[in-house]
Each structure stands twice: as C-alpha cells, then as structure tokens.
Design an enzyme around this catalytic site. Structure first.
Site, PDB file in Angstrom:
ATOM      1  N   LYS A 487       0.947  -1.397   0.097  1.00 11.26           N
ATOM      2  CA  LYS A 487      -0.030  -0.131  -0.078  1.00 11.26           C
ATOM      3  C   LYS A 487       0.845   1.229  -0.058  1.00 11.26           C
ATOM      4  O   LYS A 487       2.166   1.125   0.358  1.00 11.26           O
ATOM      5  CB  LYS A 487      -1.026  -0.034   1.149  1.00 11.26           C
ATOM      6  CG  LYS A 487       0.047   0.056   2.535  1.00 11.26           C
ATOM      7  CD  LYS A 487      -1.075  -0.240   3.872  1.00 11.26           C
ATOM      8  CE  LYS A 487      -0.348  -0.311   5.110  1.00 11.26           C
ATOM      9  NZ  LYS A 487      -1.008  -0.698   6.241  1.00 11.26           N
ATOM     10  N   ARG A 585     -11.085   0.924  14.017  1.00 10.99           N
ATOM     11  CA  ARG A 585     -10.874   1.919  12.538  1.00 10.99           C
ATOM     12  C   ARG A 585     -12.121   1.417  11.712  1.00 10.99           C
ATOM     13  O   ARG A 585     -12.974   1.734  11.475  1.00 10.99           O
ATOM     14  CB  ARG A 585      -9.391   1.469  12.158  1.00 10.99           C
ATOM     15  CG  ARG A 585      -9.073   2.519  10.976  1.00 10.99           C
ATOM     16  CD  ARG A 585      -7.436   2.357  10.673  1.00 10.99           C
ATOM     17  NE  ARG A 585      -7.206   1.117  10.311  1.00 10.99           N
ATOM     18  CZ  ARG A 585      -5.918   0.791   9.917  1.00 10.99           C
ATOM     19  NH1 ARG A 585      -4.781   1.674   9.998  1.00 10.99           N
ATOM     20  NH2 ARG A 585      -5.589  -0.428   9.428  1.00 10.99           N
ATOM     21  N   TYR A 713      14.624  32.381   3.398  1.00  9.97           N
ATOM     22  CA  TYR A 713      13.454  33.121   3.765  1.00  9.97           C
ATOM     23  C   TYR A 713      13.241  33.596   5.338  1.00  9.97           C
ATOM     24  O   TYR A 713      13.857  32.778   5.914  1.00  9.97           O
ATOM     25  CB  TYR A 713      12.101  32.145   3.475  1.00  9.97           C
ATOM     26  CG  TYR A 713      11.920  31.853   1.914  1.00  9.97           C
ATOM     27  CD1 TYR A 713      11.597  33.289   1.270  1.00  9.97           C
ATOM     28  CD2 TYR A 713      11.811  30.709   1.464  1.00  9.97           C
ATOM     29  CE1 TYR A 713      11.160  32.738  -0.098  1.00  9.97           C
ATOM     30  CE2 TYR A 713      11.438  30.335   0.238  1.00  9.97           C
ATOM     31  CZ  TYR A 713      11.204  31.524  -0.805  1.00  9.97           C
ATOM     32  OH  TYR A 713      10.890  31.655  -2.165  1.00  9.97           O
ATOM     33  N   MET A 762      10.885  25.013  -0.858  1.00 14.81           N
ATOM     34  CA  MET A 762       9.899  24.125  -1.636  1.00 14.81           C
ATOM     35  C   MET A 762      10.951  23.163  -2.130  1.00 14.81           C
ATOM     36  O   MET A 762      10.590  21.989  -2.022  1.00 14.81           O
ATOM     37  CB  MET A 762       8.922  24.834  -2.477  1.00 14.81           C
ATOM     38  CG  MET A 762       8.018  23.922  -2.947  1.00 14.81           C
ATOM     39  SD  MET A 762       6.869  24.568  -4.245  1.00 14.81           S
ATOM     40  CE  MET A 762       5.979  25.849  -3.066  1.00 14.81           C
TER      41      MET A 762
HETATM   42  C1  LIG Z   1      -0.292  -1.552   7.082  1.00 17.19           C
HETATM   43  C2  LIG Z   1      -1.178  -2.778   7.542  1.00 17.19           C
HETATM   44  C3  LIG Z   1      -0.270  -3.851   7.786  1.00 17.19           C
HETATM   45  C4  LIG Z   1       1.141  -3.968   7.764  1.00 17.19           C
HETATM   46  O1  LIG Z   1       1.721  -3.361   8.969  1.00 17.19           O
HETATM   47  P1  LIG Z   1       3.189  -3.211   9.322  1.00 17.19           P
HETATM   48  O2  LIG Z   1       3.303  -2.645  10.835  1.00 17.19           O
HETATM   49  O3  LIG Z   1       3.935  -2.124   8.485  1.00 17.19           O
HETATM   50  O4  LIG Z   1       3.775  -4.620   9.003  1.00 17.19           O
HETATM   51  C5  LIG Z   1      -0.899  -4.900   8.119  1.00 17.19           C
HETATM   52  N1  LIG Z   1      -2.254  -5.140   8.192  1.00 17.19           N
HETATM   53  C6  LIG Z   1      -3.172  -4.070   7.871  1.00 17.19           C
HETATM   54  C7  LIG Z   1      -4.405  -4.306   7.983  1.00 17.19           C
HETATM   55  C8  LIG Z   1      -2.384  -2.788   7.617  1.00 17.19           C
HETATM   56  O5  LIG Z   1      -3.128  -1.806   7.090  1.00 17.19           O
END
Ligand SMILES: *Cc1c(COP(=O)(O)O)cnc(C)c1O
Length: 818
Positions: A487, A585, A713, A762
C-alpha cells in the site's frame, strides 16, 4: 567443450545413493539450484535443496519447462508421475552438488586462484580478472558466488577453453571451509584480511583466521599480509606484503594521494617499484597491493603492471532500473560485459513483467576466453532461452556474427553510429537492458533512453528487500502463507517494481489500500491475488474487472458489493472480511457474527477468502494483555463463522512485529509490511534486517558568507561565523519537511555530517558546510541506513513509516540489484 558432457548415469554413479534413470544417456551441461532460472532445460540437472521451502514443489513446473533430470531427497516424492525423467536420490543434495564439482575440478591442471578473507574478495577477484585478462583465458565465480552452493556452481564452469580460474570462498560458520577447499582446490591462495563480519559463528578472531586458512591446505603458494604468515601450512610458499615490516616480500614504504590517484611505492625483494591506481580509499589501496603481489609472482613485467593498474575500474555488480522514454523501463548495466554477468542481467530482465516486450542492447563481449564463434553462439542461445524479443548489437565483432541471431536483430559497428541513427520513437512500452563493455561508452545510450532524472533520487536496494522477505519467511511456521503490504506506493518505495520482486519470490498475496493501486499492478504484469483494503463504491467495477479482492468491513460495503455482483450474475466472488478486535478503525464488531452468518448463508455471490483483524500494539510488551485479548476475540469470531458457514477460509492477524513476537498467532497467513522495507518497530529484529531505501541529492551551489549574513526566507538562518553554505536540491515538496530547517536536520556529504541552515524551501535547502570538504555536484545523503532513518523520524517527532511515505512522487525511484 567436451569435458562438460557428463551423462546422467556418470553423474548418478558419482553422487547418488539410488538412481531411477529412464534415459541414462541424457547429457548434462547445466546445473540448476534455482527453479526460476532455467536455461537449456533438456540438458539441465536440478538439485532440490533442503531449505525454507520444500523445493520438490518446483519439480512439476520444471518438468513442464523441459527439465528431465533431478536430484531429490524426499523418498515420499512421487517420481512415478514423471515417467521419462531421470531421478537421483541423495540424502543431502548440497553434498551431491559438491561431490560432482570436486570430480569436475580434478579434470584440470591450470592455475586455480582461491580467494578468501572477510572483505575485498569480490573486488580482488574482479580486479585480477581485469589485470590478467590479456595474459590468460579466465573462468571465475559470477558475482560473489562464494557459498556452499555458489562455489560448486562456479567450479562447474571450468572447461578446457580456459587456462586460469579465480574463485572466491566465503564462510559464516566453523567447518564450512573444508568442503570449499575440496571443491576449489586452489593452487594459489589469497587471503585478503580479517574483519568483524559473520562473527557470530566463531569463538574469536584466531579461530576465524584458522578456519579460513583451511582453504589453502593444498596450495603451493599463498599471498597475504605479513601478519597472517604464521597461520600458513608448513609446505606452502608464503609471499607477503606489509606497510610496516621490511622483511615482507613487498614492503610498501609510501602511499601518497595525487589528485584522484594514489601512488603506492614499495620494495620488492630489493627492487624499488611503484604503481598508481585511480582510487583513494584505504580498502582499494590494500586490495590493489594484494593484486600487485600476484602479478609480480606470475611474472608480469613492471611496465604492464603500471599500465593496467592505472586503468583499474570500479567493481559494480549493480543493475539499475529506472523509468525510460515512452513508458519504457531501462535496466542499466553499461560498465561490464562478460558471459556470466550477461546471464545474470538477462535473468533480471526476464523477471520484469511490466512490459511484454524485451530488448537487449549489447556490445562486443571482450576477453571471454572463448572463440568468437563459440561465444556468440552461446549468446544467441541465451537470448533464445530468455525470450528476448529484440537485439541491438553494437561492435565489429558481434556484427560479424549476425547470422547466429534472429533476422530482426539490428547491428551497428560503433556506439556513435547507433546514436546518430537513434530515434526515441523506436522504443515504446518495453523493458530495455543496456549491457556493454566500458570501452563502448554505453552510458550515452542510457542517458538517451532514460527519462531525465532529477538529481534527487530514492534508491531501492532490491537485494536487501529480498533478504528481509526471507528473514520473515524463516520465522513462519510450516504452511503459513505470506501477504505483503504494498500500500501507499510500497511504503514509498515503488509499485510494480516491488510487486514484481515479490511475485518472483512467490509470496502468496499482495495488499494495497485503494483499487487504483491494484489496477496499476495488474496493468504491469502482476498476476498474484491482490486484496484492496479500502474499496470505494465508485471502484467496484474496476475491482471486479481486474480480479482484485475487496476487504469488506461493513454491511454497507457488503451490500453494495453484493448488489453489483447480483446484477452481473457473478457467484462466489472472493472477499476478505475484516473484524475489529480493538483497533476501532474499520471492521465488523465481534457481536456482528450471528447476523453476518445469517446474511452470508443466503448470499451466494460472495465467498469468504479470508477473515482478518489488525493488532494495535503487537510490537510492545506494554500492550501484551491487550494483544492477547485481540487474538482471542479473533479466534472466537472466526471459529463461529467457520462452524456455521461449513467452509474454511484463511485467517490472519499478524503484522510485521507480530510475526516474530506472536508466532502463536500466525494462523494461516501473516501480513508483512514495514519489515520488508527494513524497519521493525520491535527493535530487536532490526539487526536482522537490511536497509532498503536511500534518499540522496546533490549540491547545486556553494556560497562563501560573512559572519552576520543571513540565509533563506525570513532571514531565519544567521551565520555566526565567516563560512560557507551548500545549496542542495531537496525541499519540503520532496518530503524534506520544514520542521528540519534551522539546524534540526542533518545530512552527509563525503562522510561529513552537516546541518541545515535557515528555513527549508519548497525545492531546495541550505546546509552549513563551513570548513568541510564539499564541491558542487557532490552527493548528499539524507538517509541511507536504519539509523539515519530513525534519526530523521525522531527529529520530526514521528515514525519511519511517515518519513518513507512522505518522500514525494516526484523524487525518482531507482531500483538496483547486485
Ligand atoms: C499496513 C498494514 C499492515 C502492515 O503493518 P506493518 O506494521 O507495516 O507490518 C498489516 N495489516 C493491515 C490491515 C495494514 O493496514
């Protein structure tokens, strides 16, 4: 190469305990230990090695590719299913491989140089190759093939076409060297040095040295530093060098940097001699001295030694992959060309699934030791077995052997002619491997084909990633599947490039956050199952069209998805149910289970592929009670669901830290995230991981400033002394946040730590480089290790996850593989 032609029955007699040979006359040319790297299938012998995975599972697939000879160790394995294949049984296939190579080694009586030591083995080997290629036809270990498996595979390449061999030997535990000594049987030994790597297996340094010296048991000559002389065997002629002891054969009495070169002066048995090498670092100087001594011992004249030393080239085993023109991927290997590195590069090319079309731009291969005809015939066979669609050959020699290649191949005598005729439009949606000997100047081709790269890059070390993957794999109970989280653009590291590597390494599942990330993977050749964690109602169609599998976390999502499937008349679509055991969540609540059962029993449009939950504090002892509670809620939920639905599904709850801290909760699958990228929140594990991502940029300008002048800046940066600043090409839009301004953030230039001065802009920021050795164009490291990544996270009051994912998309990712 007649001496390579063993029949399977000869091999079976040498290494097998029990043989089942249906074609005893089969000729074996090639030895395979990696099922993913098949060439010349009908003449290959596969060794099923004992390891993390049961390698017998690859036999079916290899058989389909035409492999007909196998060494196996599992008596239960059903060899009757492969009636026309040859099977050799061995309790220990690695031993069998070694035995075979020992036998093969004995056929040759040309000099064999065996190299060991803690560091510098590969460099010394590659440099000796560069230095001796004019005098000898040399066979050598590919890359750093120096293990119990790599060494026999290297030795197997020996043939009568060669008259010298260079092999390296590496060990990590006591008692490994004896095997390697038998396989290599070096006539000349080289000991580079001793360091701290692989300390764990040895009691102390002396034991480590003694163990390594076993390689030289039957060597006539040994080359080493004077201080190791005492460990040599009685019968060996030891030739030594030293910087402090005039009694050494080569007494180095002066080392002097002259611009970019280092001049090394020495006395060799009363003769005053010197060399210059185009390197300045200490390790390079020591490696060059070792090589020098070998050349002297082999009788190479001083003038040739001097000329060749001055032309030593850096040893890069790196294959770099970057984005190219017209949506191409470019793999750059424009600094060396020989058969074994071509084979490795073609493998890497073949594993890239993002484009179907594959092109190779190849120069003449110099100093292969083979006749040109034999050489290009081998190249042509390689291209065919790796299914390369198009060859562009550059050089007089390769052009002469056109007839060996496909009629569509094109040839040019010189790199210049190719560049004059170059049209960007000739390259589109393909993966291009650029592979040429240094003299051909292929970096010009690489430049023309690569997209313009901004000088801020995030380098991704694919070997390190593979290492981390294997580390966590080794922690899994047998049969537990592995889902890897890619992801958020692979935690900032990249999308299909990472997914390709994971697919190649046979992970079971990928997970992305949004449907479009999954679609990108599908469009780039990723065929693994992919879970989408936030399926939006607007993306349902894309999900189904691309065979992505949604995470279902609420009735709303479940109904919307079911409605769509019903409308399209689709049954049993795989979904993943998320249950909320404490994260609060996304996910169904544990109490929802009865209602969910009722709903699912009547719903034939979806089929539960997996049920999972997410741990909130798996890395920390402080939350262990809560974690236990989450696990038990999860167990109760899934048991009830399975009992009622009357079918089983995959159950998973572990993220990275839980894989090692909560092995009892691995269930059927784990979800590996940040650990893949070299970070584990449970810090005890970090030392087993390799760092993956290096963020670097360059210096654009240096300014001399007076005390009291201000920088940037808002005049926030004040010079408290006369001094100088360096402006570098990274700013908050690249992910180098403003919070790092005014001395908070640090970077490394030429190994010197420097701090920011003034506010971060930037696209740029300024560093105080007063009294430091810094020039325009120098490389600037933002982070290149776990330590520097953690340090930056700490300064930002955040965690490494956020630092990595903050590196903006405009920073080019360059992937490399060694
Ligand atoms: C991101 C995520 C993981 C991985 O977690 P890590 O701590 O990076 O290993 C596992 N399960 C879900 C649902 C996640 O969103």
């Amino acid at each position: 190469m007649a001496e390579h032609n063993y029949t399977i029955s000869q091999i079976a007699n040498l290494v097998g305990n029990q043989n089942f040979l249906s074609q005893p006359d089969q000729i074996i040319v090639n030895l395979l230990t990696d099922s993913r790297k098949v060439i010349n299938a009908s003449h290959s012998l596969f060794f099923a090695l004992k390891g993390r995975k049961n390698s017998h599972q690859y036999i079916q697939n290899l058989y389909q590719q035409g492999v007909r000879a196998f060494v196996y160790y599992d008596r239960q394995f059903d060899i009757a299913a492969f009636p026309d294949a040859n099977f050799i049984y061995s309790e220990n296939p690695v031993k069998a491989l070694q035995l075979l190579s020992i036998q093969h080694r004995k056929q040759f009586d040309f000099p064999v140089i065996g190299i060991t030591g803690s560091n510098g083995k590969t460099i010394v080997k590659e440099w000796l190759y560069q230095l001796l290629a004019k005098d000898y036809a040399i066979v050598r270990s590919p890359k750093s093939y120096n293990s119990q498996i790599g060494v026999p595979l290297s030795v197997w390449k020996m043939s009568n076409s060669y008259n010298m061999a260079l092999f390296e030997a590496g060990i990590s535990e006591p008692n490994e060297m004896e095997n390697l000594q038998k396989v290599i049987l070096p006539t000349i030994g080289i000991f580079t040095n001793i360091g701290s790597s692989h300390d764990e297996g040895f009691a102390d340094t002396t034991q480590k040295i003694k163990e390594k010296f076993k390689l030289f048991k039957e060597s006539e000559i040994l080359i080493c530093n004077k201080r190791f002389e005492q460990y040599a065997f009685q019968h060996t002629k030891v030739i030594t060098w030293s910087k402090s002891d005039p009694k050494a054969d080569l007494f180095v009495n002066d080392i002097r940097e002259i611009e970019n070169n280092t001049r090394i002066s020495a006395v060799f048995r009363t003769n005053e001699i010197n060399i210059s090498i185009p390197f300045n670092d200490k390790a390079a100087v020591e490696n060059a001295i070792t090589c020098w001594l070998i050349l002297l011992e082999l009788g190479v004249d001083n003038e040739s030694i001097q000329n060749r030393m001055l032309r030593l080239q850096p040893v890069t085993m790196r294959l770099e992959m970057k984005s190219g023109v017209n949506n191409c991927s470019v793999i750059d290997d424009s600094y060396n060309s020989d058969l074994s590195s071509l084979e490795i590069a073609l493998d890497f090319l073949a594993h890239q699934k993002q484009h179907e079309k594959k092109t190779l731009i190849l120069s003449d291969i110099q100093q292969s030791g083979l006749s040109a005809e034999e050489l290009y015939k081998k190249v042509a066979d390689l291209l065919e077995s790796k299914e390369i669609d198009r060859l562009i050959g550059i050089g007089n020699e390769i052009s002469q052997y056109k007839a060996l290649f496909s009629p569509s191949a094109r040839f040019y005598n010189h790199t210049d002619t190719f560049i004059q005729n170059f049209k960007t439009a000739d390259f589109r949606n393909e993966t291009i491997l650029i592979k040429g000997a240094r003299d051909f100047g292929f970096e010009r081709i690489s430049k023309a084909l690569s997209q313009q790269v901004h000088e801020t890059v995030l380098e991704i070390n694919l070997n390190a990633m593979e290492h981390n993957l294997n580390y966590y794999r080794s922690k899994l109970a047998p049969g537990v599947k592995l889902m890897t989280m890619v992801k958020a653009f692979g935690y900032g590291s990249g999308s299909f490039e990472i997914a390709n590597l994971l697919q190649f390494n046979h992970v079971d599942y990928l997970a992305v956050a949004y449907a479009d990330e999954g679609v990108t993977l599908r469009q780039n050749g990723i065929t693994l199952p992919i879970m989408v964690m936030s399926p939006e109602s607007s993306s349902i169609e894309a999900i189904v069209m691309h065979h992505l599998e949604p995470e279902i976390f609420s009735y709303e999502v479940l109904t919307a998805f079911t409605e769509y499937l019903k409308d399209k008349n689709i049954k049993n679509y795989p979904i993943h149910l998320k249950v909320d055991t404490g994260m609060h969540r996304l996910g169904f609540m544990p109490d929802d289970v009865d209602e969910l059962v009722d709903y699912l029993l009547l719903n034939h449009h979806v089929k539960i592929q997996s049920v999972f939950s997410h741990l909130v504090g798996s890395e920390s002892a402080q939350h262990d009670d809560f974690t236990k509670q989450q696990i038990s809620l999860f167990k109760a939920f899934t048991t009830k669901l399975e009992d009622n639905l009357k079918y089983t599904f995959i159950k998973h709850i572990c993220n990275t830290s839980a894989i090692t801290r909560w092995p009892e909760a691995q269930f059927d699958m784990v979800r590996l995230g940040i650990g893949l990228y070299g970070v584990d929140n449970f810090t005890d594990d970090d030392k087993n991981l390799e760092h993956v991502a290096t963020l670097k940029t360059t210096v654009s300008q240096i300014k001399q400033l007076k005390k009291g002048e201000t920088v940037g800046y808002g005049r926030k940066g004040v010079m408290f002394h006369d001094g100088k600043t360096a402006t570098v090409k990274i700013g908050y839009a690249d992910g180098y946040l403003r919070a790092l301004g005014n001395g908070i953030g640090t970077m490394l230039i030429n190994n010197q730590e420097v701090s920011t001065v003034g506010n971060i802009c930037m696209d740029m920021c300024m560093l105080d480089v007063t009294d430091k050795n810094v020039q325009v164009g120098d490389e600037v490291i933002i982070f290149d290790s776990q330590k520097s990544l953690y340090k930056m996270a700490e300064k930002l009051n955040t965690i490494p996850y956020e630092v990595l994912t903050n590196v903006s998309q405009r920073v080019k990712r360059v992937y490399y593989y060694e």
